[in-house]
Each structure stands twice: as C-alpha cells, then as structure tokens.
Design a protein around this motif. Structure first.
Motif, short mmCIF file in Angstrom:
data_model
loop_
_atom_site.label_atom_id
_atom_site.label_comp_id
_atom_site.label_asym_id
_atom_site.label_seq_id
_atom_site.Cartn_x
_atom_site.Cartn_y
_atom_site.Cartn_z
N ASP A 211 0.87 -1.18 0.00
CA ASP A 211 0.00 0.00 0.00
C ASP A 211 0.91 1.23 0.00
O ASP A 211 1.32 1.72 1.06
CB ASP A 211 -0.90 -0.05 1.24
N GLN A 258 -7.71 7.25 7.09
CA GLN A 258 -8.71 7.33 6.02
C GLN A 258 -8.31 6.48 4.82
O GLN A 258 -9.14 5.82 4.20
CB GLN A 258 -8.90 8.79 5.60
N ILE A 259 -7.02 6.49 4.48
CA ILE A 259 -6.53 5.67 3.37
C ILE A 259 -6.73 4.19 3.68
O ILE A 259 -7.16 3.41 2.82
CB ILE A 259 -5.05 5.97 3.10
N GLN A 260 -6.45 3.79 4.94
CA GLN A 260 -6.59 2.38 5.31
C GLN A 260 -8.03 1.90 5.23
O GLN A 260 -8.28 0.71 5.02
CB GLN A 260 -6.04 2.16 6.73
N ARG A 261 -8.97 2.81 5.40
CA ARG A 261 -10.39 2.43 5.31
C ARG A 261 -10.84 2.20 3.89
O ARG A 261 -11.88 1.56 3.67
CB ARG A 261 -11.24 3.52 5.96
N ARG A 262 -10.07 2.69 2.90
CA ARG A 262 -10.55 2.67 1.53
C ARG A 262 -9.76 1.76 0.59
O ARG A 262 -10.30 1.29 -0.40
CB ARG A 262 -10.55 4.10 0.97
N VAL A 263 -8.47 1.52 0.88
CA VAL A 263 -7.66 0.75 -0.07
C VAL A 263 -7.97 -0.74 0.04
O VAL A 263 -8.39 -1.23 1.09
CB VAL A 263 -6.15 0.99 0.14
N ALA A 264 -7.71 -1.46 -1.05
CA ALA A 264 -8.02 -2.89 -1.09
C ALA A 264 -7.06 -3.70 -0.23
O ALA A 264 -7.45 -4.69 0.38
CB ALA A 264 -7.97 -3.37 -2.54
N PRO A 266 -4.70 -2.73 2.63
CA PRO A 266 -4.15 -1.70 3.52
C PRO A 266 -2.84 -2.13 4.18
O PRO A 266 -2.63 -3.33 4.45
CB PRO A 266 -5.25 -1.51 4.56
#
Length: 480
Positions: A211, A258-264, A266
């Motif tokens: 990631d 916020q990035i960790q909540r959205r990336v496939a 994380p």
C-alpha cells in the motif's frame, strides 16, 4: 459427477519441533535484544563521543534521536515488507544491514557519518524486529510453550534495554565509546549464522501488495510525531518546535487512517488494531514503556549527579530491573497465564509498575541506593515481566498469517511511541516543576521535579491497568 478435489497447499517449510524450536527462539531473542540494546547503550557514552568527534551540545541528542526516528517511523513498513518478501529473508537482511550500519558508526570519523550510521541502524532494526516477532508467533502458535517462549523473548527485549545502560556505562568508563556500536558485530554474526542454520521459511500463505499511499503517510506521520516528541525533551511543550511537528504528525496519521479504510490491501488493516485483545496488548505495552523509560532516565541522573556514582556503577544499578523482569516472566506470568488468561496478568504487571513509581515519589536529596532505589527498580522489573511478555503474546495471537508481520510491527511501534512520549511528557513536567522551585538549581528542587513526574507516570500505569483489565476478554484462550 464429483468435482475434483484440490490438493491442500503445503507450507514451504514445516515449523521446527522441540529442541530446534527453542534454538530458533534463542536466535530471535538475541536479535530482539540487540535492537533494544541500541536504544539505550549510547546514552551514557554520549559525553565521550562528543569529546572525541567534537560536535556541539545541541547536536548531541541526535545520536539517540536519529535511531529512534528511523526505527519508530519505519516499523509498520518493515512489518509489511517482511510479510511480502518472507520473514526469514527479512530477518537475515535486517541483521546484515544492522551489522554494516554498526560498523560504519563504530568507525565514524565525524558527526555526519555517525548520524548516518545511527539512522541506518534504526531502518534495519525496523525490518529485523517485526520479522523476529512474526517468526516466533508462527513457530510457537499455541499452548504453554508459547507463553514460555514469549516470556523469554520479551525478557530478552527488556534485558537489551537495561543491559544497554549497564554496558554503556562500563564501556564509557573503561573502553572507547565506539565499542557501544561495534559490540553489535558478534551479536549480528550470531543472528545471521543461527538464522541461516535454524530459521524455517514460514511465509504467509498469501503475500499482500504494498500500500504505497499508506506507506508514505504512515512513515511521514510517525516521523513527525517522534520528531515532535524528541524536540519536547529540550523545549517546553508549547514551543513551535514541538507543536508544529506534533500537529502535522497527527493530521498526516489521520489521513493514513482514512486511506486504510478505503484501499483494497491496507498497510495496517484496522481489524488488527480494533480487536479488543490486540488493542489491549498495544495499550499495555504503551503504558508500561511510558513508565519504565523515564524511570530509568531520571534515576540515571540521580545516581550520577546526586549520589555521585560513576557511569559504570550507574549502569550496574539497573541490574535488578533485569533480574526482576526475567524472574517474573518465568516464575509468575508463565504460571498465571494458563489459569487466568491475559487480562489479570497484564493488569498485575501494570499495577506493580504503578506501585514502583508511587514508591519512588518518596525519593529525596538524602536518598541512598539500597534503601530508596533498589526495591523500586526490582518491582518495576517484576511488573514488566508480567505485562510485556503477555502483551507480546496477545498482540500476535490468532492473527491471519498475512497480517502477523504488521501486528508485530505495530507492537514495536507502540513501544517506540510510548518511550518517546513518556520521555518527552515527563521530562517536561519534571523540568517545569524544578524551574518553578524557590531554589531551582538545588538537588531538592531537581528531585522534587522527578517525584512529580513519577506520580504522573504511576497514574498512567494505574489507568492502563484498569482499562486493559476491562478491555481484554477474560479467557485463557491465548495459552491454548
């Protein structure tokens, strides 16, 4: 017509058994001890390094901070890289890189080279430490042997920090400061030779993708956070040099979440942190190091400046911390964990630490080591022997194989942040109390500042015990 059955995937290597498993534990424990030893070993030797290389007082803290910055900010990335390239390979690369960086530092002709070496030491430690904990978790997956193995492993980790104080003092007094770094070479040689001989290839069944946005933001956020906390040791907490990096670090880490909540895929799956058991383990490790590290820091000043002990004797004064830690891990935590589960053992350890710090609030300018310090240091060691191995065990128990490395890295990162925060916050409190005293330069004012800081640290540990006792499920499953 029946579908053809797919063969069960076979692991690249089976876990070692009996005696070989314990040989693996020794190799991993020595490597972890080496990584924590370098957090403290140069502290007492700093004046002789400064005299030899001729750098300014304002530059001195960077010899310690450069290692902490690299180690703390790169841990999560190091944990994920170990999941990606294989934990055995990551361990060996980390040990070899650590040896090369230690050699560079030990032979450094000037300040810039020394700081470069310390930074690379921290970077390779960030790869070495989580891969070691991941391998241990995979090899000792259940049963009483797991509790015993984690007791030894965490005991060696704490021993590394305390031993760093002991060796740093002895080396500073009787040899060159350069041996504080070159001493890593035989330890690295043992780790590489032993790792090559006995470490199995227990890699994740599926290797996660990297990631990149998460990696960039977490490294930047942790760097800024550790930088701000490190600056706080020399400035007031409201100083822009402290508030600016701290504020920026919090904002960047918020972006990371916020990035960790959205990336496939994380970097840090939030399920790892939000699980009650692992969350309690991280909190316990954080609280314990918040209390222990400032205690060691302040007492080293008291022993040398107020009691007049040499650097070597100051280091030896922390041997009871090692004794209490190792004895508690094997005689107390190892026996309690299968009967009670992790919550009471962790709470007991944190309460022992809180009592140790409360006892230290009675310290005064007329103190002596045997009557007023020895018992408190021993009690802190007993508390650490209960809380830290159990937290290490709990942090990686039942984690998906693809996330073991990142769970291990999170545990190490939690400790790094706890140490930085504890040293910054409590040093600021102690300094403020001393500066507002009637006679600020007196021993009485200095020690009063320390005792107030001890009281605050003790309250933090007590609150940690209450929260961990309520948060961690009360079941003995970790030991089965």
């Amino acid at each position: 017509m029946h579908k053809a059955l797919r063969p069960t995937p076979r692991p690249r290597s089976a876990p070692p058994t009996s005696g070989k498993a314990w040989a693996v534990m020794v190799v991993l424990g020595v490597a972890e001890m080496m990584a924590t030893l370098d957090t403290s070993i140069v502290n007492i030797a700093l004046p002789s390094a400064q005299s030899d290389l001729g750098f300014a007082d304002s530059q001195r803290t960077w010899v310690v901070t450069s290692y902490a910055l690299a180690f703390g900010s790169l841990l999560l990335l190091g944990g994920r890289v170990s999941d990606m390239i294989g934990r055995r390979r990551a361990f060996l690369v980390g040990a070899l890189g650590f040896a090369a960086a230690s050699t560079l530092g030990g032979l450094a002709p000037g300040f810039a080279t020394l700081i470069t070496a310390r930074t690379f030491q921290g970077a390779f430690a960030a790869l070495l430490a989580p891969s070691a904990l991941s391998l241990l978790s995979s090899i000792f997956s259940a049963g009483r042997d797991r509790a015993r193995a984690f007791g030894v492993f965490a005991g060696l980790a704490v021993t590394g920090f305390a031993l760093g104080m002991v060796l740093g003092g002895v080396i500073a007094e009787y040899a060159s400061w350069r041996w504080c770094l070159l001493i890593n070479l035989p330890l690295c040689a043992f780790a590489v030779a032993g790792g090559t001989a006995v470490l199995p290839r227990l890699d994740a069944e599926r290797r996660p993708a990297l990631d990149l946005p998460g990696s960039i933001t977490v490294v930047a956020g942790l760097f800024l956070l550790v930088l701000g906390l490190s600056n706080a040791e020399g400035h007031e907490l409201r100083d822009p040099q402290v508030l600016a990096p701290l504020g920026a670090g919090v904002l960047v880490l918020g972006l990371f979440v916020q990035i960790q909540r959205r990336v496939a895929s994380p970097l840090l799956p939030l399920r790892v942190v939000l699980d009650r058991r692992r969350g309690g383990a991280f909190l316990a490790a954080f609280a314990m190091i918040v209390g222990m590290l400032p205690m060691v820091l302040f007492l080293s000043f008291v022993l040398q400046q107020q009691l007049g002990l040499s650097a070597a004797l100051t280091g030896l004064a922390f041997l009871p911390l090692i004794v209490g830690n190792l004895a508690s891990a094997h005689l107390l935590a190892d026996r309690l964990l299968p009967r009670t589960g992790p919550a009471p053992v962790i709470a007991l350890g944190l309460i022992c630490g809180a009592l140790s710090l409360a006892w230290l609030t009675q310290l005064d300018a007329g103190a002596n080591y045997a009557a007023d310090i020895l018992g408190q240091v021993l009690l802190m060691g007993i508390g650490m022997g209960c809380a830290v191995p159990t937290a290490f065990n709990l942090a990686t128990h039942g984690v998906d194989s693809a996330d073991v490395g990142i769970a291990s890295a999170t545990m190490n990162a939690t400790q790094q942040l706890g140490g930085s925060l504890g040293a910054a916050l409590l040093s600021s409190i102690a300094g403020t109390i001393t500066a507002t005293a009637t006679v600020p330069a007196s021993d009485t004012a200095t020690i009063h500042g320390y005792t107030v800081a001890f009281a605050v640290a003790g309250a933090i540990l007590f609150c940690g015990a209450v929260i961990c006792g309520a948060l961690i499920p009360r079941d003995p499953s970790v030991s089965h």
